[in-house]
Design a protein around this motif. Structure first.
Motif, PDB file in Angstrom:
ATOM      1  N   ARG A 243      -0.723  10.929  -7.567  1.00 42.02           N
ATOM      2  CA  ARG A 243      -1.827   9.966  -7.526  1.00 42.02           C
ATOM      3  C   ARG A 243      -1.944   9.210  -8.852  1.00 42.02           C
ATOM      4  NH1 ARG A 243      -6.834   9.334  -4.729  1.00 42.02           N
ATOM      5  NH2 ARG A 243      -8.393   8.365  -6.066  1.00 42.02           N
TER       6      ARG A 243
ATOM      7  N   GLN B 244      -8.526  12.171  -4.688  1.00 42.19           N
ATOM      8  CA  GLN B 244      -8.947  12.557  -6.030  1.00 42.19           C
ATOM      9  C   GLN B 244      -9.336  14.031  -6.054  1.00 42.19           C
ATOM     10  OE1 GLN B 244      -9.114  10.574  -8.853  1.00 42.19           O
ATOM     11  NE2 GLN B 244      -9.657  12.412  -9.987  1.00 42.19           N
TER      12      GLN B 244
ATOM     13  N   PHE C  53      -1.858   0.600  -8.629  1.00 42.83           N
ATOM     14  CA  PHE C  53      -2.494   0.797  -7.326  1.00 42.83           C
ATOM     15  C   PHE C  53      -3.955   1.208  -7.503  1.00 42.83           C
ATOM     16  CE2 PHE C  53       1.937   1.050  -6.151  1.00 42.83           C
ATOM     17  CZ  PHE C  53       1.973   0.502  -4.868  1.00 42.83           C
ATOM     18  N   ALA C  54      -4.805   0.687  -6.611  1.00 43.55           N
ATOM     19  CA  ALA C  54      -6.240   0.964  -6.654  1.00 43.55           C
ATOM     20  C   ALA C  54      -6.673   1.674  -5.373  1.00 43.55           C
ATOM     21  CB  ALA C  54      -7.024  -0.347  -6.811  1.00 43.55           C
ATOM     22  N   GLU C  55      -7.782   2.374  -5.454  1.00 45.32           N
ATOM     23  CA  GLU C  55      -8.270   3.158  -4.326  1.00 45.32           C
ATOM     24  C   GLU C  55      -8.664   2.273  -3.144  1.00 45.32           C
ATOM     25  OE1 GLU C  55     -11.509   5.435  -5.782  1.00 45.32           O
ATOM     26  OE2 GLU C  55     -10.252   6.851  -6.892  1.00 45.32           O
TER      27      GLU C  55
ATOM     28  N   CYS D  48       0.831  -1.200   0.000  1.00 42.08           N
ATOM     29  CA  CYS D  48       0.000   0.000   0.000  1.00 42.08           C
ATOM     30  C   CYS D  48       0.865   1.250   0.000  1.00 42.08           C
ATOM     31  CB  CYS D  48      -0.949  -0.004   1.204  1.00 42.08           C
ATOM     32  SG  CYS D  48      -0.109   0.104   2.799  1.00 42.08           S
TER      33      CYS D  48
ATOM     34  N   GLN E 228      -5.540   9.543   0.874  1.00 42.16           N
ATOM     35  CA  GLN E 228      -6.190   8.271   0.569  1.00 42.16           C
ATOM     36  C   GLN E 228      -5.142   7.172   0.472  1.00 42.16           C
ATOM     37  OE1 GLN E 228      -8.665   8.088  -2.988  1.00 42.16           O
ATOM     38  NE2 GLN E 228      -9.783   6.340  -2.152  1.00 42.16           N
ATOM     39  N   ARG E 229      -5.501   6.015   0.994  1.00 44.85           N
ATOM     40  CA  ARG E 229      -4.643   4.846   0.900  1.00 44.85           C
ATOM     41  C   ARG E 229      -4.924   4.133  -0.411  1.00 44.85           C
ATOM     42  NH1 ARG E 229      -5.337  -0.547   3.364  1.00 44.85           N
ATOM     43  NH2 ARG E 229      -3.308  -1.484   3.810  1.00 44.85           N
ATOM     44  N   LEU E 230      -3.862   3.759  -1.116  1.00 41.88           N
ATOM     45  CA  LEU E 230      -3.976   2.987  -2.347  1.00 41.88           C
ATOM     46  C   LEU E 230      -3.343   1.626  -2.119  1.00 41.88           C
ATOM     47  CD1 LEU E 230      -2.939   5.622  -5.065  1.00 41.88           C
ATOM     48  CD2 LEU E 230      -5.199   5.232  -4.082  1.00 41.88           C
TER      49      LEU E 230
ATOM     50  N   TYR F 181       0.869   6.652  -9.335  1.00 46.52           N
ATOM     51  CA  TYR F 181       0.679   5.406  -8.583  1.00 46.52           C
ATOM     52  C   TYR F 181      -0.391   4.535  -9.229  1.00 46.52           C
ATOM     53  CZ  TYR F 181       3.284   7.859  -4.910  1.00 46.52           C
ATOM     54  OH  TYR F 181       4.236   8.533  -4.204  1.00 46.52           O
ATOM     55  N   GLN F 182      -1.430   5.153  -9.739  1.00 44.88           N
ATOM     56  CA  GLN F 182      -2.485   4.372 -10.392  1.00 44.88           C
ATOM     57  C   GLN F 182      -1.970   3.721 -11.665  1.00 44.88           C
ATOM     58  OE1 GLN F 182      -5.571   7.491 -10.431  1.00 44.88           O
ATOM     59  NE2 GLN F 182      -6.718   6.314  -8.917  1.00 44.88           N
TER      60      GLN F 182
END
Length: 283
Positions: free
Chosen positions: A247, A238, A255-257, A232, A269-271, A250-251
């Motif tokens: 952000r 967002q 990485f997902a929300e 994580c 927010q943690r991803l 990382y996506q």
């Protein structure tokens, strides 16, 4: 030989730094350095990874925040020194990036920078040369690491250098701090906690953000440090106007929300790297 475009951008940055207490826009800066504003915009954005407007705004707000905490200047005067024509306009932009009004920020008495001045590598290597080797940081690397932090501060809201230094020493002692060098320049750095599966720091020098360095660190972590089912990382929420692209980066790594957090009073927010993405990266 020094890269000509980088030398030009260093001149632009020096000009911006010399006039932070004035109203600055792209045309003003372009005229000062005798470039076309369209050419300057394209060249600056390509080199440092953000537009001249964003860089100027973040630098001026950082200096304004410093004045709010360390001086007794009225907020209107601080606003004018930051290049704004009214306190209301200043307050609107300041709150969007700092998540507090200027008055609340002053009363909180804690300064942190949105953006520090960039120092560029005059002759960076080709991407395939840069990412050849990731090394474990040593105590001797601490000064270079802390200098590097000033170049990636835009990715870490509420950054506290003292706390980071303490954590860095902890990571180095446990061989959990990673670095990537381009000659004498730190191109990237990362810190990972196997106990929590958390990437606690991941920074890439602005000039190297198109080189795949973040992906190289993730691959290294997956192959050498990660032992748990997930990895994580924490980043901006967002739509946060303070986010300069972390952000999305990382996506792109997969990485997902996950859950929304508030850290040090700041909304984040943690991803999480999903299992299928982790397995794909492991292959």
């Amino acid at each position: 030989m020094e890269d000509c475009s980088i030398a030009k951008i260093m001149t632009v940055i020096a000009s911006i730094e010399a006039h932070l207490n004035e109203k600055l826009d792209l045309e003003t800066v372009a005229n000062a350095v005798h470039y076309s504003k369209y050419h300057l915009h394209r060249m600056f954005t390509s080199t440092v990874g953000m537009t001249p407007h964003d860089y100027i705004q973040r630098r001026q707000l950082t200096e304004a925040a410093k004045l709010l905490v360390f001086s007794q200047k009225p907020i209107l005067e601080v606003a004018l020194l930051a290049g704004y024509e009214s306190q209301q306009a200043f307050t609107t932009v300041f709150k969007a990036l700092y998540k507090q009004t200027p008055l609340a920020y002053r009363e909180n008495e804690v300064f942190y920078p949105l953006q520090l001045a960039f120092t560029l590598h005059s002759n960076p290597s080709a991407p395939d040369t840069v990412i050849q080797k990731i090394t474990y940081a040593t105590p001797d690397d601490i000064p270079a690491w802390m200098d590097f932090v000033s170049l990636v501060i835009d990715g870490f809201p509420c950054f506290d250098p003292g706390k980071h230094l303490t954590q860095l020493k902890h990571f180095i002692k446990r061989s959990q701090a990673l670095m990537m060098w381009d000659k004498q320049t730190v191109a990237g750095a990362a810190a990972f906690s196997p106990q929590t599966g958390s990437i606690d720091f991941l920074g890439v020098h602005p000039q190297y953000r198109k080189h795949g360095i973040a992906n190289a660190f993730l691959d290294f972590i997956l192959s050498n440090l990660s032992t748990g089912p997930e990895i994580c990382i924490t980043t901006f929420r967002q739509g946060d106007k303070a986010d300069t692209g972390q952000r999305a980066a990382y996506q792109r790594l997969g990485f997902a929300e996950a859950e929304l957090l508030t850290e040090f009073g700041y909304p984040t927010q943690r991803l999480i790297l999903p299992a299928q993405a982790k397995e794909s990266a492991d292959e």
